[in-house]
Design an enzyme around this catalytic site. Structure first.
Site, PDB file in Angstrom:
ATOM      1  CB  CYS A 172      -0.899   0.014   1.230  1.00 52.39           C
ATOM      2  SG  CYS A 172      -1.934   1.495   1.323  1.00 52.39           S
ATOM      3  CG  ASN A 186      -2.349  -4.502  -6.369  1.00 54.86           C
ATOM      4  OD1 ASN A 186      -3.205  -3.671  -6.642  1.00 54.86           O
ATOM      5  ND2 ASN A 186      -1.066  -4.333  -6.669  1.00 54.86           N
TER       6      ASN A 186
HETATM    7 ZN    ZN Z   1      -3.213  -1.520  -6.955  1.00 54.62          ZN
END
Ligand code: ZN
Length: 292
Positions: free
Chosen positions: A230, A239
Protein backbone atom coordinates in the site's frame (compact mmCIF):
# COMPACT_ATOMS: atom_id res chain seq x y z
CA UNK A 1 -22.42 -15.06 -14.37
CA UNK A 2 -20.16 -18.00 -15.10
CA UNK A 3 -16.92 -16.29 -16.13
CA UNK A 4 -14.81 -13.48 -14.71
CA UNK A 5 -12.02 -11.65 -16.51
CA UNK A 6 -8.94 -11.01 -14.40
CA UNK A 7 -6.25 -8.53 -15.37
CA UNK A 8 -2.92 -9.42 -13.80
CA UNK A 9 -1.20 -6.21 -12.64
CA UNK A 10 1.88 -7.47 -10.77
CA UNK A 11 4.42 -6.50 -13.47
CA UNK A 12 3.29 -2.84 -13.39
CA UNK A 13 1.16 -1.82 -10.41
CA UNK A 14 2.80 -4.47 -8.24
CA UNK A 15 6.45 -3.86 -9.04
CA UNK A 16 6.00 -0.09 -9.03
CA UNK A 17 5.34 -0.34 -5.29
CA UNK A 18 8.25 -2.68 -4.49
CA UNK A 19 12.00 -2.16 -4.27
CA UNK A 20 13.45 -2.07 -7.84
CA UNK A 21 14.40 -5.49 -9.27
CA UNK A 22 16.60 -6.31 -12.30
CA UNK A 23 15.24 -6.24 -15.85
CA UNK A 24 15.75 -10.00 -16.14
CA UNK A 25 13.51 -10.61 -13.14
CA UNK A 26 10.73 -8.47 -14.60
CA UNK A 27 10.90 -10.35 -17.90
CA UNK A 28 10.78 -13.69 -16.05
CA UNK A 29 7.70 -12.56 -14.12
CA UNK A 30 5.81 -11.45 -17.24
CA UNK A 31 6.78 -14.63 -19.12
CA UNK A 32 5.70 -16.88 -16.25
CA UNK A 33 2.37 -15.06 -15.92
CA UNK A 34 1.83 -15.26 -19.69
CA UNK A 35 1.77 -19.07 -19.36
CA UNK A 36 -0.87 -19.33 -16.62
CA UNK A 37 -3.95 -18.91 -18.83
CA UNK A 38 -4.50 -15.31 -17.73
CA UNK A 39 -5.84 -13.30 -20.66
CA UNK A 40 -4.79 -9.78 -19.68
CA UNK A 41 -1.60 -8.42 -18.17
CA UNK A 42 -0.70 -4.84 -17.26
CA UNK A 43 2.92 -5.12 -18.34
CA UNK A 44 4.73 -1.80 -17.81
CA UNK A 45 4.26 1.92 -17.36
CA UNK A 46 5.92 4.63 -19.44
CA UNK A 47 6.71 7.19 -16.77
CA UNK A 48 9.70 9.44 -16.24
CA UNK A 49 12.51 7.36 -14.66
CA UNK A 50 13.09 10.05 -12.02
CA UNK A 51 9.46 9.79 -10.92
CA UNK A 52 9.29 5.98 -10.89
CA UNK A 53 12.76 4.35 -11.04
CA UNK A 54 11.12 0.90 -10.87
CA UNK A 55 9.86 1.38 -14.45
CA UNK A 56 12.97 3.03 -15.95
CA UNK A 57 13.63 -0.06 -18.12
CA UNK A 58 10.05 -0.40 -19.42
CA UNK A 59 11.09 -0.38 -23.09
CA UNK A 60 13.67 -3.10 -22.58
CA UNK A 61 11.38 -5.23 -20.40
CA UNK A 62 8.67 -5.10 -23.02
CA UNK A 63 11.07 -5.75 -25.93
CA UNK A 64 12.36 -8.90 -24.21
CA UNK A 65 9.13 -10.26 -22.74
CA UNK A 66 7.07 -13.04 -24.28
CA UNK A 67 4.17 -11.55 -26.23
CA UNK A 68 1.76 -14.46 -25.98
CA UNK A 69 -0.83 -13.96 -28.75
CA UNK A 70 -3.54 -15.26 -26.39
CA UNK A 71 -2.84 -12.46 -23.89
CA UNK A 72 -3.81 -8.80 -24.16
CA UNK A 73 -1.04 -6.63 -22.69
CA UNK A 74 -1.53 -3.05 -21.54
CA UNK A 75 0.61 -0.14 -20.40
CA UNK A 76 -0.02 2.72 -18.01
CA UNK A 77 0.92 6.24 -19.07
CA UNK A 78 0.95 9.58 -17.19
CA UNK A 79 0.94 12.02 -20.13
CA UNK A 80 1.36 12.59 -23.88
CA UNK A 81 5.02 11.60 -23.85
CA UNK A 82 4.11 8.33 -22.14
CA UNK A 83 1.33 7.70 -24.65
CA UNK A 84 3.74 8.21 -27.54
CA UNK A 85 6.21 5.75 -25.99
CA UNK A 86 3.48 3.17 -25.37
CA UNK A 87 2.19 3.44 -28.92
CA UNK A 88 5.72 3.22 -30.36
CA UNK A 89 6.30 0.09 -28.28
CA UNK A 90 3.22 -1.47 -29.86
CA UNK A 91 0.65 -1.21 -27.06
CA UNK A 92 -2.94 -0.89 -28.18
CA UNK A 93 -4.45 -0.92 -24.70
CA UNK A 94 -3.42 2.07 -22.63
CA UNK A 95 -4.42 3.21 -19.15
CA UNK A 96 -4.28 6.60 -17.49
CA UNK A 97 -5.09 7.53 -13.88
CA UNK A 98 -7.04 10.46 -12.55
CA UNK A 99 -8.01 10.76 -8.91
CA UNK A 100 -11.52 11.57 -7.75
CA UNK A 101 -9.87 13.34 -4.79
CA UNK A 102 -8.34 16.66 -5.79
CA UNK A 103 -5.85 16.47 -2.90
CA UNK A 104 -4.73 12.97 -3.88
CA UNK A 105 -4.45 14.02 -7.52
CA UNK A 106 -2.22 16.97 -6.57
CA UNK A 107 0.00 14.77 -4.38
CA UNK A 108 0.19 12.00 -6.96
CA UNK A 109 0.28 13.94 -10.23
CA UNK A 110 1.12 17.52 -9.22
CA UNK A 111 -2.02 18.99 -10.69
CA UNK A 112 -5.70 19.34 -9.95
CA UNK A 113 -8.24 16.72 -10.98
CA UNK A 114 -9.65 19.20 -13.52
CA UNK A 115 -6.19 19.75 -15.02
CA UNK A 116 -5.73 15.99 -15.33
CA UNK A 117 -9.12 15.70 -17.00
CA UNK A 118 -8.07 18.38 -19.50
CA UNK A 119 -4.91 16.35 -20.22
CA UNK A 120 -7.03 13.24 -20.82
CA UNK A 121 -9.25 15.17 -23.24
CA UNK A 122 -6.12 15.88 -25.27
CA UNK A 123 -4.77 12.34 -25.05
CA UNK A 124 -7.81 10.53 -26.42
CA UNK A 125 -7.53 11.65 -30.09
CA UNK A 126 -3.80 10.85 -30.08
CA UNK A 127 -4.46 7.33 -28.77
CA UNK A 128 -7.38 6.69 -31.09
CA UNK A 129 -5.40 7.92 -34.10
CA UNK A 130 -2.92 5.11 -33.39
CA UNK A 131 -5.72 2.54 -33.29
CA UNK A 132 -5.34 2.12 -29.53
CA UNK A 133 -7.90 2.24 -26.74
CA UNK A 134 -7.78 4.25 -23.53
CA UNK A 135 -8.99 3.10 -20.13
CA UNK A 136 -9.40 5.82 -17.51
CA UNK A 137 -8.77 4.58 -13.98
CA UNK A 138 -10.51 6.75 -11.38
CA UNK A 139 -8.32 6.46 -8.28
CA UNK A 140 -9.58 6.96 -4.70
CA UNK A 141 -13.11 6.16 -5.93
CA UNK A 142 -14.06 4.59 -2.59
CA UNK A 143 -12.30 7.04 -0.27
CA UNK A 144 -9.17 9.17 0.01
CA UNK A 145 -6.47 9.11 2.71
CA UNK A 146 -6.44 12.94 2.71
CA UNK A 147 -10.07 13.86 2.08
CA UNK A 148 -11.91 10.87 3.56
CA UNK A 149 -15.22 9.96 1.94
CA UNK A 150 -15.60 10.62 -1.76
CA UNK A 151 -19.09 11.47 -2.95
CA UNK A 152 -20.26 8.90 -5.55
CA UNK A 153 -21.70 11.82 -7.54
CA UNK A 154 -18.18 13.21 -7.92
CA UNK A 155 -16.97 9.91 -9.38
CA UNK A 156 -20.03 9.83 -11.64
CA UNK A 157 -19.31 13.32 -12.97
CA UNK A 158 -15.73 12.35 -13.82
CA UNK A 159 -16.99 9.25 -15.64
CA UNK A 160 -19.55 11.30 -17.52
CA UNK A 161 -16.89 13.76 -18.65
CA UNK A 162 -14.29 11.22 -19.86
CA UNK A 163 -16.96 9.10 -21.57
CA UNK A 164 -18.13 12.24 -23.43
CA UNK A 165 -14.50 12.81 -24.44
CA UNK A 166 -14.38 9.31 -25.95
CA UNK A 167 -12.68 7.20 -23.25
CA UNK A 168 -13.12 3.55 -24.20
CA UNK A 169 -13.22 2.02 -20.74
CA UNK A 170 -13.59 3.06 -17.12
CA UNK A 171 -12.03 1.47 -14.04
CA UNK A 172 -12.45 2.41 -10.38
CA UNK A 173 -9.44 2.10 -8.09
CA UNK A 174 -9.63 1.50 -4.35
CA UNK A 175 -6.22 3.11 -4.03
CA UNK A 176 -5.79 2.78 -0.28
CA UNK A 177 -8.06 -0.14 0.57
CA UNK A 178 -10.95 1.89 1.96
CA UNK A 179 -13.70 0.05 0.07
CA UNK A 180 -16.20 -2.12 1.91
CA UNK A 181 -19.28 -3.89 0.48
CA UNK A 182 -21.39 -0.94 1.65
CA UNK A 183 -19.20 1.55 -0.21
CA UNK A 184 -19.19 -0.69 -3.31
CA UNK A 185 -23.01 -0.75 -3.32
CA UNK A 186 -23.24 3.01 -2.77
CA UNK A 187 -20.90 3.84 -5.65
CA UNK A 188 -22.08 1.21 -8.13
CA UNK A 189 -25.72 2.19 -7.64
CA UNK A 190 -24.63 5.65 -8.86
CA UNK A 191 -22.24 4.72 -11.69
CA UNK A 192 -20.91 1.45 -13.13
CA UNK A 193 -17.30 0.89 -14.27
CA UNK A 194 -16.05 -1.73 -16.72
CA UNK A 195 -13.45 -2.97 -14.25
CA UNK A 196 -12.70 -2.75 -10.53
CA UNK A 197 -9.29 -2.49 -8.90
CA UNK A 198 -9.65 -3.39 -5.23
CA UNK A 199 -6.96 -3.46 -2.60
CA UNK A 200 -7.02 -5.86 0.35
CA UNK A 201 -5.32 -3.46 2.76
CA UNK A 202 -8.03 -3.87 5.39
CA UNK A 203 -9.07 -7.42 4.54
CA UNK A 204 -12.19 -6.57 2.50
CA UNK A 205 -10.82 -7.26 -0.99
CA UNK A 206 -12.67 -10.49 -1.80
CA UNK A 207 -15.86 -9.36 -0.03
CA UNK A 208 -15.82 -6.32 -2.32
CA UNK A 209 -15.36 -8.53 -5.39
CA UNK A 210 -18.37 -10.65 -4.39
CA UNK A 211 -20.49 -7.56 -3.84
CA UNK A 212 -19.48 -6.15 -7.23
CA UNK A 213 -20.20 -9.50 -8.91
CA UNK A 214 -23.72 -9.43 -7.47
CA UNK A 215 -24.09 -5.99 -9.03
CA UNK A 216 -22.95 -7.24 -12.45
CA UNK A 217 -19.27 -6.23 -12.73
CA UNK A 218 -17.17 -9.13 -14.07
CA UNK A 219 -13.70 -7.62 -14.62
CA UNK A 220 -11.17 -7.27 -11.80
CA UNK A 221 -7.52 -6.43 -11.33
CA UNK A 222 -5.34 -8.63 -9.12
CA UNK A 223 -1.63 -9.12 -8.53
CA UNK A 224 0.10 -12.48 -8.18
CA UNK A 225 1.23 -13.01 -4.59
CA UNK A 226 -0.44 -9.72 -3.69
CA UNK A 227 2.70 -7.93 -4.94
CA UNK A 228 2.56 -4.20 -4.48
CA UNK A 229 1.88 -3.13 -0.94
CA UNK A 230 0.00 0.00 0.00
CA UNK A 231 1.63 3.29 -1.09
CA UNK A 232 0.27 5.09 2.00
CA UNK A 233 0.87 2.46 4.68
CA UNK A 234 4.35 0.90 4.62
CA UNK A 235 4.19 -2.81 5.40
CA UNK A 236 0.45 -3.11 4.70
CA UNK A 237 -0.85 -5.22 1.84
CA UNK A 238 -2.30 -3.70 -1.31
CA UNK A 239 -3.56 -5.51 -4.39
CA UNK A 240 -5.76 -8.59 -4.05
CA UNK A 241 -3.60 -11.70 -4.59
CA UNK A 242 -4.59 -13.23 -7.93
CA UNK A 243 -4.38 -16.80 -6.61
CA UNK A 244 -6.77 -15.95 -3.75
CA UNK A 245 -9.25 -14.51 -6.24
CA UNK A 246 -8.91 -17.44 -8.66
CA UNK A 247 -9.20 -19.96 -5.81
CA UNK A 248 -12.46 -18.43 -4.59
CA UNK A 249 -14.04 -17.95 -8.02
CA UNK A 250 -13.18 -21.39 -9.40
CA UNK A 251 -14.57 -23.04 -6.26
CA UNK A 252 -17.81 -21.13 -6.90
CA UNK A 253 -17.92 -22.55 -10.44
CA UNK A 254 -16.93 -19.21 -11.99
CA UNK A 255 -14.29 -19.72 -14.65
CA UNK A 256 -11.25 -17.46 -14.96
CA UNK A 257 -9.25 -19.43 -17.55
CA UNK A 258 -6.31 -19.40 -15.14
CA UNK A 259 -4.55 -22.58 -13.98
CA UNK A 260 -4.36 -22.17 -10.20
CA UNK A 261 -1.42 -24.54 -9.71
CA UNK A 262 0.62 -22.71 -12.34
CA UNK A 263 -0.33 -19.40 -10.78
CA UNK A 264 0.88 -20.53 -7.34
CA UNK A 265 4.18 -21.53 -8.94
CA UNK A 266 4.46 -17.98 -10.28
CA UNK A 267 3.70 -16.58 -6.81
CA UNK A 268 6.59 -18.70 -5.46
CA UNK A 269 8.82 -17.35 -8.23
CA UNK A 270 7.73 -13.82 -7.32
CA UNK A 271 8.78 -14.37 -3.71
CA UNK A 272 12.20 -15.48 -4.96
CA UNK A 273 12.56 -12.51 -7.31
CA UNK A 274 11.52 -9.98 -4.67
CA UNK A 275 13.26 -11.67 -1.77
CA UNK A 276 10.37 -11.21 0.61
CA UNK A 277 7.36 -13.12 1.91
CA UNK A 278 4.25 -12.12 0.01
CA UNK A 279 0.83 -11.58 1.65
CA UNK A 280 -1.15 -14.42 0.08
CA UNK A 281 -3.12 -17.00 2.06
CA UNK A 282 -3.39 -19.41 -0.87
CA UNK A 283 0.36 -19.20 -1.41
CA UNK A 284 0.97 -20.10 2.25
CA UNK A 285 -1.71 -22.79 2.62
CA UNK A 286 -1.95 -24.26 -0.88
CA UNK A 287 -5.01 -24.48 -3.09
CA UNK A 288 -7.00 -26.91 -0.90
CA UNK A 289 -7.02 -28.60 2.46
CA UNK A 290 -4.19 -31.07 2.79
CA UNK A 291 -5.06 -34.40 4.36
CA UNK A 292 -1.59 -35.14 5.61
ZN1 ZN B 1 -3.21 -1.52 -6.96
Amino acid sequence: MDTVSIREVAPRDGLQNEEPIPTDSKVRLIDALSGTGVRRIEAVSFVHPRAIPQMADADEVWARAWHNPDVRYSALIPNTRGAERAIAAGFREIEVVVSASDTHNRRNLNRSTDESLDDITGLIPLIHAAGAKLEVIVATSFGCPFEGDIDPERVASIVERVRADGADRIAFGDTTGMATPRRVRDLLSEVRPDLLHFHDTRGTGLANVLTALELGVTEFDASVGGIGGCPYAPGASGNIATEELVHMLEDMGIRTGIDLDKLITVAELAEDLLGRTLPSGVLRAGPRTRLV
